[in-house]
Every structure is written in structure tokens, then in C-alpha cells.
Design an enzyme around this catalytic site. Sequence first.
Site, mmCIF file in Angstrom:
data_model
loop_
_atom_site.group_PDB
_atom_site.id
_atom_site.type_symbol
_atom_site.label_atom_id
_atom_site.label_comp_id
_atom_site.label_asym_id
_atom_site.label_seq_id
_atom_site.Cartn_x
_atom_site.Cartn_y
_atom_site.Cartn_z
ATOM 1 C CE1 TYR A 1 6.352 2.397 6.922
ATOM 2 C CE2 TYR A 1 8.307 3.556 6.594
ATOM 3 C CZ TYR A 1 7.132 3.585 6.911
ATOM 4 O OH TYR A 1 6.519 4.601 7.355
ATOM 5 C CE1 TYR A 5 -1.142 2.833 3.836
ATOM 6 C CE2 TYR A 5 0.747 1.447 4.311
ATOM 7 C CZ TYR A 5 -0.117 2.582 4.431
ATOM 8 O OH TYR A 5 0.235 3.518 5.324
ATOM 9 C CG PHE A 65 5.503 9.386 0.718
ATOM 10 C CD1 PHE A 65 5.156 9.624 -0.412
ATOM 11 C CD2 PHE A 65 6.602 8.310 1.100
ATOM 12 C CE1 PHE A 65 5.858 8.640 -1.587
ATOM 13 C CE2 PHE A 65 7.158 7.507 -0.110
ATOM 14 C CZ PHE A 65 6.718 7.755 -1.217
ATOM 15 C CD GLU A 66 3.153 4.353 6.690
ATOM 16 O OE1 GLU A 66 4.204 4.291 7.382
ATOM 17 O OE2 GLU A 66 2.131 3.638 7.049
ATOM 18 C CB ILE A 67 5.762 2.573 -0.337
ATOM 19 C CG1 ILE A 67 5.553 4.000 -1.001
ATOM 20 C CG2 ILE A 67 5.121 1.679 -1.285
ATOM 21 C CD1 ILE A 67 6.243 4.224 -2.195
#
Length: 351
Positions: free
Chosen positions: A178, A150, A245-247
Site C-alpha cells: 500500500y 491499482y 490517492f492510494e496505490i
Amino acid sequence: QKKIHEPKDFNIEKIRPPADPATYDRELASIVSLVRNREMHALESSMREFEEKFNSKFLYPYTFLNEQPFSQKFKEKMRSLTKAEVNFVHIPNEVWRKPFDIDTLKEKEGIQSLLDDGVGYSDMESYHNMCRFYSGAFYKLPELQKYRYYMRMEPDVKFFTDINYDIFKYLSGTGKVYGFTVALYDSPQSVRTLFPETIKFLNEGNNSEYLHPRGAFQFTTESRQHPEIHKITGGYSTCHFWSNFEIADMDFFRGEAYSKYFEYLDSTGKFYYERWGDAPVHSLGLSLFADKLKIHWFQDIGYFHFPYYNCPNNEQTKGCNNGQFDEFNDLANQNCMGTWLHFETGVKDVY
Ligand code: GDP
Ligand code: MN
């Protein structure tokens, strides 16, 4: 000045934009945004930039989350901004709301002390709900089970550099869990007992076995730049990856270590008695239970969320003002990127 070419650890040519995004073989990934109807225009602005810089080339699906019903106007607007699939998810009350066993007297006292300390949003129950939801609930929603990765997106953020490779395939191809753009110190008064509670968790049963031998321990505990912080936090540096903001690989959050960690933190009630943010909770979980080599700084993604930038050295970043981190304000004082690079990646020339 050298230009940066990132990422360096992967054959990026393999993950360039496809000729036809409509038939592209995507990762199981979604862009996720928790948002309110009244933030429609602010989110539109984020989406327009993200579509232009990245997603029109890949068409990853969006998932919009809200504990209130989305208005027809909101839905139509979001659909009009992308050719990608768009989903709207209602968060059930029992997931979103304050649990019934929160002691209202303790909560009132907690909030008063947070207010006395000047901790932002501390008297907004919805903000506490949001922090708890992003810490330990979103990845459990049935509508997100089909996704492994995500990316979080917020209203009013800016993406100002082209992203010409698939950031989700970058994570899956490297096995990373991450990705972040900005690392900061937090308000220590918002997390007074987060670290002591974390230590308590680690001391229960066999929980210390969840510690990764190559965890980012110094990131969470160093005190070189702000020695006074330890007195308030019981040893936590307050360094965290800024989570707007993070993936992430949600399987990390869904895994046993992080799940049990969150359950423990939640059982203390301190998402309400204190104002623990989801960013320090994610960051502590990652630093303790993940291999630090699997945490990636997206140095190359130009990003802004008030008041901080990630500003790559790139011809597209002339408008992004690294001067935000200058002698006229104390923002530089809040930047923890040096700590991350110096202690956890082996880059030694940052101080
Ligand atoms: P800040 O970045 O810490 O100042 O917090 P924000 O106000 O940006 O909130 C973080 C994210 O959660 C944003 O995407 C907001 O739109 C969202 N958010 C915050 N509170 C609520 C809420 O009560 N309901 C919903 N649906 N979204 C919220
Ligand atoms: Mn925000």
C-alpha cells in the site's frame, strides 16, 4: 534545506521510464476511477496532470467505473487524453446499490443523528454506496481480476511533481502492499462504532490470528493530539490514509483477513446507519492485518485534493502551499502524518 530523494529503499535506476512505453513490460496494474459523466472536465484536469507527470512515460491502462452508462462524449474525451488503453466498466446494480436488508427506519434515525452531528454527505445515499463500494467491492469486479495493483484517481486532483520511476514496480519490487500521500484524522461522528465493531470482529472465532505482529496499532489508537476523540469512537484515533490517492496490491483486499473483515462490517449495515468512509475501513484493515513496513508514504509525489497537500521539498513545488497548514485554519490539526512517522516508522523528530 535538504532536498528529498525518494524512495530510499530500492534501486530506483531499475525502474526508470522505458525508452519505448508502447512495448514496455508493465506490472499487472490499472489506474482506476469511479466517476460520473458530469465530472468529465474535473477528471480531465486530473488526467492531464497525471499523464504529464507519470503515465505518458509508462502507459498504464485506465479503468473508469460508473453505475450509470458513460456517455459517448465522456468516453471520447478520456480516450483523447492518453495513448494508454482505456476501459469503461458498468457497475451492476447488485454491487452498487444499498442491500435490500437495510432497515429503513434504522437508516432514517442514523441519518438524522449524523445530520445533527454535522457529518458531511450523510443524507446522500449515493455517497454511502460509494464508500461501501470502495471499501469492499471494486477489487472484486470481473474486469479488474487481471490486475494485481491499482491506483485510485479522482476528479479535480493535482499532481505537481514529475514521477520518474514506475510506482507499481516500486511496490512489486519491494513487496509493499500500500502507498499513500496524505494521512488525516476523520470526523469521529462518522465512525462512532467502526472501532467497537472491529474489536467484535477480532473477538469472533480465530479472527485475532489475522492480526499482524507488526501492525500499525498506535496509528489507529493513539490519542495524544486529540484526546477527546476516543470518547466518540471507542478507542479509534480516526487516523487514516486518505484514499482519494492510494496505490494498492489488491491481493491484500482480496485476501482472507480483509475479505472476512469487510464481510463482517457489511453485515452490520453501518455503511448506511453510520457513514463509514472507505478510507478508515482500508486503513484499519491495513493497520491490523498488514506489516507496517509494507505501507509506504510516497513523500516524493506532489499531490493535492481539496483542501490538503502532500508537498515534497522539490523545485517543482513552489506553487504548492504548505501554508495551507497554518495558524489561520485548523487543517494542521487534522494532519495525522506526524503520528504515522513518529509511532510507526521510527522518525522521532516530528513533534
Ligand atoms: P469526497 O472526496 O469525499 O468529497 O467525495 P467525492 O465526491 O470526490 O467522491 C469520491 C469519488 O467517488 C469521486 O471519484 C467521485 O467521482 C466518485 N463518486 C461519488 N459518488 C458517486 C456516484 O454516485 N456515482 C459515481 N459513478 N461516482 C461517484
Ligand atoms: Mn474527492
